[in-house]
Design an enzyme around this catalytic site. Sequence first.
Site, PDB file in Angstrom:
ATOM      1  N   TYR A  85       0.842  -1.201   0.000  1.00 52.16           N
ATOM      2  CA  TYR A  85       0.000   0.000   0.000  1.00 52.16           C
ATOM      3  C   TYR A  85       0.875   1.249   0.000  1.00 52.16           C
ATOM      4  CZ  TYR A  85      -2.873   3.735   1.920  1.00 52.16           C
ATOM      5  OH  TYR A  85      -3.483   4.939   2.130  1.00 52.16           O
ATOM      6  N   GLU A 107     -11.046   5.430   5.262  1.00 44.95           N
ATOM      7  CA  GLU A 107     -10.493   6.351   6.259  1.00 44.95           C
ATOM      8  C   GLU A 107     -11.500   6.578   7.384  1.00 44.95           C
ATOM      9  OE1 GLU A 107      -7.517   7.191   6.494  1.00 44.95           O
ATOM     10  OE2 GLU A 107      -6.685   6.894   4.491  1.00 44.95           O
ATOM     11  N   TRP A 115      -4.630   1.661  10.960  1.00 44.22           N
ATOM     12  CA  TRP A 115      -4.788   1.521   9.515  1.00 44.22           C
ATOM     13  C   TRP A 115      -4.548   0.077   9.091  1.00 44.22           C
ATOM     14  CZ3 TRP A 115      -7.341   3.414   5.829  1.00 44.22           C
ATOM     15  CH2 TRP A 115      -6.991   3.219   4.495  1.00 44.22           C
TER      16      TRP A 115
END
Length: 264
Positions: A85, A107, A115
């Site tokens: 990512y 998000e 995350w």
Amino acid sequence: MRSVTFVSSLLLAHPNNKHIMVSTRSMARPADVRLAASARGASEGKEEPTKKKKPRSPRKKREPEPVVDDGLKRCPWAGYVEVDYHDKEWGRPVYDDVKLFEFITLEGAQAGLSWRTVLLKRDNYRKAFAGFDPSIVAQFGQDKVEELLQDSGLIRQRGKIESTITNAKLVLEIKKEHGSLSNYVWSFVDGKPIINRFKSMADVPLASEEAKLMAKEMKKKGFKFFGPTIAYAFMQAVGMVNDHTVDCFCYTECGGKPEHAMAA
């Protein structure tokens, strides 16, 4: 059986520098009740039965996380799970509306979590939310919400799931008004990425003025789970800002100038 009441005297300093005695009463704690019952049982020739402690099962040793060792310098948060990512998405400009809606959703889902947790559930989110097609997600009803709340592959928080549907409807309204979601969100940075020059992740702010303005305007429209901090994380993710540290190999790939070019 009477409850046990404890009376204690506290010596307090009065504002006028005089000492006063104050009595305070408190309800008995469960532990105090157990102790009182134990003492009473002992006086009657009975002992409080003791519970046998279950033997603790040995803790499973965590397998060491594989180390990314390919000679490339990266932002320090990019561990084994995050490396793809970080290398291929974070900080690289995104103009596709479906992809932008995906990051608004992810998000927002991250709020209060790591995350990494979201990344590990990303494929499940794609399946559950129709590939993040806002025109489909906007049609989800209450039955679908209840179904998604049973999906262990998602972060099962009602507010976050319902906000995704609400936000999808608002994305469709933005597309009617501005032509695309991309046109709208990129307008907050005048259509081009902001290239920062942070030497350490400790220098990276939680939000910027642009993120605060975007969060404020989107809140007016009705967006949920999109405050200034989430808005800034979104901007980082979709390349509206380049917050790779200057020594990260992605910094120049995302538009940053190398040190020697700045010195020249």
